[in-house]
Motif scaffolding. Structure first.
Motif, PDB file in Angstrom:
ATOM      1  N   UNK A 101       0.833  -1.207   0.000  1.00  0.00           N
ATOM      2  CA  UNK A 101       0.000   0.000   0.000  1.00  0.00           C
ATOM      3  C   UNK A 101       0.863   1.251   0.000  1.00  0.00           C
ATOM      4  N   UNK A 102       1.928   1.242   0.794  1.00  0.00           N
ATOM      5  CA  UNK A 102       2.835   2.385   0.842  1.00  0.00           C
ATOM      6  C   UNK A 102       3.510   2.631  -0.494  1.00  0.00           C
ATOM      7  N   UNK A 103       3.912   1.555  -1.152  1.00  0.00           N
ATOM      8  CA  UNK A 103       4.545   1.685  -2.466  1.00  0.00           C
ATOM      9  C   UNK A 103       3.549   2.192  -3.499  1.00  0.00           C
ATOM     10  N   UNK A 104       2.302   1.754  -3.405  1.00  0.00           N
ATOM     11  CA  UNK A 104       1.269   2.238  -4.325  1.00  0.00           C
ATOM     12  C   UNK A 104       1.039   3.738  -4.143  1.00  0.00           C
ATOM     13  N   UNK A 105       0.978   4.179  -2.891  1.00  0.00           N
ATOM     14  CA  UNK A 105       0.789   5.607  -2.614  1.00  0.00           C
ATOM     15  C   UNK A 105       1.959   6.416  -3.148  1.00  0.00           C
ATOM     16  N   UNK A 106       3.179   5.920  -2.918  1.00  0.00           N
ATOM     17  CA  UNK A 106       4.369   6.620  -3.402  1.00  0.00           C
ATOM     18  C   UNK A 106       4.377   6.681  -4.930  1.00  0.00           C
ATOM     19  N   UNK A 107       4.018   5.582  -5.577  1.00  0.00           N
ATOM     20  CA  UNK A 107       3.973   5.549  -7.031  1.00  0.00           C
ATOM     21  C   UNK A 107       2.968   6.560  -7.572  1.00  0.00           C
ATOM     22  N   UNK A 108       1.794   6.628  -6.967  1.00  0.00           N
ATOM     23  CA  UNK A 108       0.769   7.584  -7.404  1.00  0.00           C
ATOM     24  C   UNK A 108       1.264   9.017  -7.224  1.00  0.00           C
TER      25      UNK A 108
END
Length: 102
Positions: free
Chosen positions: A67-74
């Motif tokens: 989830x953290x990586x998804x937020x950072x990617x966005x």
């Protein structure tokens, strides 16, 4: 085709992280299926399965973006888009001022 009942489109809902964690916990407990949990809480089975899958990724049980990586990617994609727009504006301004000085 007219005899087929039209599906009622449900408005998009958002849920808190705590609610999702509770639903995932119910699914992991194993006494009810994902479909039954979804039905009991008036959720789509697809959404519940997605929450369970993401929880497994976050726990390291499954490969994928956390989830953290998804937020950072966005966030990085938004920043990248903004920077590309800034560069495009600067290119146009440079072209405009280059023609003005001749």
């Amino acid at each position: 085709m007219e005899s087929m009942a039209k599906k009622k489109v449900r408005p998009r809902r958002s849920f808190t992280a705590e609610f999702k964690a509770e639903i995932v916990g119910l699914c992991r407990r194993g006494d009810r299926s994902v479909g039954q949990v979804a039905k009991d809480f008036d959720l789509t089975e697809t959404a519940v399965r997605g929450w369970v899958r993401q929880a497994e990724v976050d726990a390291g049980d499954r490969d994928g973006l956390t989830s953290g990586e998804r937020e950072e990617l966005a966030m990085l994609r938004r920043e990248n888009r903004r920077l590309r727009e800034d560069v495009e504006v600067l290119k146009r301004a440079t072209a405009f001022f280059a023609t003005e000085t001749r």
